[in-house]
Design a protein around this motif. Structure first.
Motif, PDB file in Angstrom:
ATOM      1  N   PHE A 203       0.822  -1.211   0.000  1.00 22.26           N
ATOM      2  CA  PHE A 203       0.000   0.000   0.000  1.00 22.26           C
ATOM      3  C   PHE A 203       0.855   1.259   0.000  1.00 22.26           C
ATOM      4  O   PHE A 203       0.338   2.365  -0.026  1.00 22.26           O
ATOM      5  N   LYS A 204       2.153   1.101   0.094  1.00 22.91           N
ATOM      6  CA  LYS A 204       3.034   2.261   0.213  1.00 22.91           C
ATOM      7  C   LYS A 204       3.224   2.952  -1.139  1.00 22.91           C
ATOM      8  O   LYS A 204       3.669   2.336  -2.098  1.00 22.91           O
ATOM      9  N   GLY A 205       2.882   4.201  -1.182  1.00 21.56           N
ATOM     10  CA  GLY A 205       3.100   4.996  -2.392  1.00 21.56           C
ATOM     11  C   GLY A 205       2.319   4.527  -3.603  1.00 21.56           C
ATOM     12  O   GLY A 205       2.755   4.731  -4.737  1.00 21.56           O
ATOM     13  N   ILE A 206       1.161   3.897  -3.376  1.00 25.40           N
ATOM     14  CA  ILE A 206       0.391   3.407  -4.528  1.00 25.40           C
ATOM     15  C   ILE A 206      -0.215   4.583  -5.293  1.00 25.40           C
ATOM     16  O   ILE A 206      -0.676   5.554  -4.707  1.00 25.40           O
ATOM     17  N   LEU A 207      -0.198   4.475  -6.605  1.00 27.75           N
ATOM     18  CA  LEU A 207      -0.742   5.533  -7.452  1.00 27.75           C
ATOM     19  C   LEU A 207      -2.190   5.249  -7.816  1.00 27.75           C
ATOM     20  O   LEU A 207      -2.964   6.158  -8.083  1.00 27.75           O
ATOM     21  N   ASN A 208      -2.547   3.973  -7.805  1.00 22.95           N
ATOM     22  CA  ASN A 208      -3.903   3.598  -8.204  1.00 22.95           C
ATOM     23  C   ASN A 208      -4.506   2.653  -7.158  1.00 22.95           C
ATOM     24  O   ASN A 208      -4.294   1.441  -7.214  1.00 22.95           O
ATOM     25  N   SER A 209      -5.237   3.212  -6.201  1.00 17.30           N
ATOM     26  CA  SER A 209      -5.804   2.381  -5.139  1.00 17.30           C
ATOM     27  C   SER A 209      -6.850   1.414  -5.686  1.00 17.30           C
ATOM     28  O   SER A 209      -7.011   0.309  -5.175  1.00 17.30           O
ATOM     29  N   LYS A 210      -7.532   1.804  -6.765  1.00 20.28           N
ATOM     30  CA  LYS A 210      -8.571   0.934  -7.346  1.00 20.28           C
ATOM     31  C   LYS A 210      -7.945  -0.361  -7.861  1.00 20.28           C
ATOM     32  O   LYS A 210      -8.507  -1.446  -7.710  1.00 20.28           O
ATOM     33  N   GLU A 211      -6.778  -0.251  -8.453  1.00 16.37           N
ATOM     34  CA  GLU A 211      -6.062  -1.420  -8.962  1.00 16.37           C
ATOM     35  C   GLU A 211      -5.691  -2.358  -7.808  1.00 16.37           C
ATOM     36  O   GLU A 211      -5.866  -3.578  -7.886  1.00 16.37           O
ATOM     37  N   GLY A 234      -5.869   2.204   5.172  1.00 19.43           N
ATOM     38  CA  GLY A 234      -4.533   1.753   4.806  1.00 19.43           C
ATOM     39  C   GLY A 234      -3.974   2.356   3.533  1.00 19.43           C
ATOM     40  O   GLY A 234      -2.762   2.371   3.323  1.00 19.43           O
ATOM     41  N   MET A 235      -4.859   2.853   2.662  1.00 20.88           N
ATOM     42  CA  MET A 235      -4.400   3.367   1.370  1.00 20.88           C
ATOM     43  C   MET A 235      -4.618   4.868   1.232  1.00 20.88           C
ATOM     44  O   MET A 235      -4.509   5.421   0.133  1.00 20.88           O
ATOM     45  N   ASN A 236      -5.013   5.518   2.314  1.00 28.40           N
ATOM     46  CA  ASN A 236      -5.274   6.965   2.282  1.00 28.40           C
ATOM     47  C   ASN A 236      -6.339   7.337   1.255  1.00 28.40           C
ATOM     48  O   ASN A 236      -6.270   8.400   0.630  1.00 28.40           O
ATOM     49  N   GLU A 237      -7.316   6.453   1.086  1.00 25.78           N
ATOM     50  CA  GLU A 237      -8.402   6.709   0.144  1.00 25.78           C
ATOM     51  C   GLU A 237      -9.448   7.582   0.855  1.00 25.78           C
ATOM     52  O   GLU A 237     -10.123   7.145   1.781  1.00 25.78           O
ATOM     53  N   THR A 238      -9.581   8.823   0.418  1.00 20.37           N
ATOM     54  CA  THR A 238     -10.424   9.795   1.136  1.00 20.37           C
ATOM     55  C   THR A 238     -11.890   9.797   0.689  1.00 20.37           C
ATOM     56  O   THR A 238     -12.700  10.523   1.259  1.00 20.37           O
ATOM     57  N   ASP A 239     -12.214   8.993  -0.315  1.00 20.78           N
ATOM     58  CA  ASP A 239     -13.568   9.125  -0.886  1.00 20.78           C
ATOM     59  C   ASP A 239     -14.395   7.848  -0.827  1.00 20.78           C
ATOM     60  O   ASP A 239     -14.939   7.406  -1.822  1.00 20.78           O
ATOM     61  N   LYS A 265     -22.252  14.396  -3.987  1.00 19.19           N
ATOM     62  CA  LYS A 265     -21.724  15.762  -4.149  1.00 19.19           C
ATOM     63  C   LYS A 265     -20.601  16.069  -3.159  1.00 19.19           C
ATOM     64  O   LYS A 265     -19.973  17.128  -3.239  1.00 19.19           O
ATOM     65  N   TYR A 266     -20.353  15.117  -2.218  1.00 16.40           N
ATOM     66  CA  TYR A 266     -19.307  15.349  -1.226  1.00 16.40           C
ATOM     67  C   TYR A 266     -17.980  14.681  -1.601  1.00 16.40           C
ATOM     68  O   TYR A 266     -17.087  14.556  -0.775  1.00 16.40           O
ATOM     69  N   LYS A 267     -17.872  14.247  -2.852  1.00 15.36           N
ATOM     70  CA  LYS A 267     -16.597  13.755  -3.351  1.00 15.36           C
ATOM     71  C   LYS A 267     -15.610  14.917  -3.330  1.00 15.36           C
ATOM     72  O   LYS A 267     -16.013  16.054  -3.578  1.00 15.36           O
ATOM     73  N   PRO A 268     -14.328  14.720  -3.076  1.00 20.64           N
ATOM     74  CA  PRO A 268     -13.626  13.450  -2.860  1.00 20.64           C
ATOM     75  C   PRO A 268     -13.333  13.174  -1.376  1.00 20.64           C
ATOM     76  O   PRO A 268     -12.307  12.590  -1.066  1.00 20.64           O
ATOM     77  N   TYR A 269     -14.262  13.557  -0.482  1.00 20.43           N
ATOM     78  CA  TYR A 269     -13.961  13.450   0.947  1.00 20.43           C
ATOM     79  C   TYR A 269     -14.984  12.612   1.716  1.00 20.43           C
ATOM     80  O   TYR A 269     -15.192  12.828   2.905  1.00 20.43           O
ATOM     81  N   ARG A 270     -15.605  11.641   1.053  1.00 15.34           N
ATOM     82  CA  ARG A 270     -16.678  10.912   1.741  1.00 15.34           C
ATOM     83  C   ARG A 270     -16.185   9.958   2.832  1.00 15.34           C
ATOM     84  O   ARG A 270     -16.972   9.539   3.681  1.00 15.34           O
TER      85      ARG A 270
END
Length: 288
Positions: A203-211, A234-239, A265-270
């Motif tokens: 998970f460190k420095g990942i550019l694409n969390s979806k992948e 773990g992946m700093n996914e804010t949305d 409408k509250y993307k990208p902080y859900r």
């Protein structure tokens, strides 16, 4: 960056504390950790406190961790969401309180992950059971497979197991199911341990969390709730609005919200809304 809701974050961590691995005491967070450097694990502990006057976190660490200080600082920054800009988040989310009162407060942070494998294991064990029951299982898991270390601090005895210690187990069902977990969860923990051990996932420095999330879904026993929970912490996914979560589904039902797309409408902080909803869950259920 002020405001910083340190006490709220600490309360979240305290509710999920694994005995003998971490504790919250005197407004401080204590945690044993393992940092991997050049294929060798370095074990130790950290103590985190908040200095309100200086708007900084103060970290005490065991001497053993000095040689991996940059990695330790990254762990703390992640766990306490120090890269967050509270006003940027608030400006997007403040009107969410018109939908569900108090669902977001200025200065809320996302409690992050001290360790990739630990976060995944916590999420897997936490599937479909209460936080309290999950904590019991996690405590047994750490005592059985974690490294015992000397800290001279009451309540800190074991470090959360490293993935290699689980990947090397021969009979995963005999081993893990004896700790009151299902075969499905045992499969998932072993599958993730293998990926981390073979360095096929990080998970460190990942550019694409979806992948990365899609890779996790290929592991037997891993479902959407688990992947979303891990991505949040773990992946700093804010949305991520964790609408598959039992407590959040209950809140939506009580508030007569049939379509969660109302929160789009509250993307990208859900993710901050998810944390806020968990925070007021008890209050909402008690007033029901």
């Amino acid at each position: 960056k002020e405001p910083f809701r340190y006490e709220a974050l600490l309360k979240f961590l305290e509710h999920r504390v694994i005995p003998k691995v971490e504790k919250v005491e005197h407004n401080k967070y204590y945690k044993t950790i393992a940092i991997k450097k050049e294929n060798v694990y370095i074990y130790g502990y950290i103590i985190v406190a908040n200095n309100k006057e200086k708007s900084v976190l103060e970290i005490t660490l065991s001497e053993s961790l000095i040689k991996v200080l940059p990695q330790v600082l990254r762990v703390v920054r992640n766990m306490f969401d120090l890269n967050s800009d509270p006003y940027a988040v608030y400006n997007v989310l403040k009107s969410a309180n018109d939908i569900i009162p108090n669902c977001f407060k200025l200065g809320t942070r996302i409690p992050g992950s001290p360790n990739d494998f630990e976060m995944v294991t916590r999420a897997i064990i936490g599937q479909l059971i209460s936080v309290e029951k999950a904590t019991e299982v996690l405590s047994s898991f750490c005592e059985k497979y974690g490294k015992k270390i000397e800290t001279n601090i009451d309540g800190l005895e074991y470090v959360f197991p490293v993935p290699e210690s689980i990947s090397s187990l021969n009979n995963i069902y005999d081993e893990l199911c004896s700790l009151k977990m299902t075969r499905t969860k045992a499969d998932a923990i072993k599958g993730m341990a293998d990926l981390f051990t073979n360095e096929k996932l990080s998970f460190k420095g990942i550019l694409n969390s979806k992948e990365t999330m899609n890779e996790m879904l290929k592991v037997k026993g891993i479902g959407k709730w688990t992947v979303d929970y891990v991505a949040m912490r773990g992946m700093n996914e804010t949305d991520i609005l964790l609408d598959t979560d039992y407590a959040i589904k209950k809140i939506m039902k009580i508030k007569n919200i049939e379509d969660v797309n109302i929160f789009d409408k509250y993307k990208p902080y859900r993710t901050y809304l998810t944390i806020g909803l968990w925070e007021i869950e008890k209050e909402i259920l008690e007033n029901e």
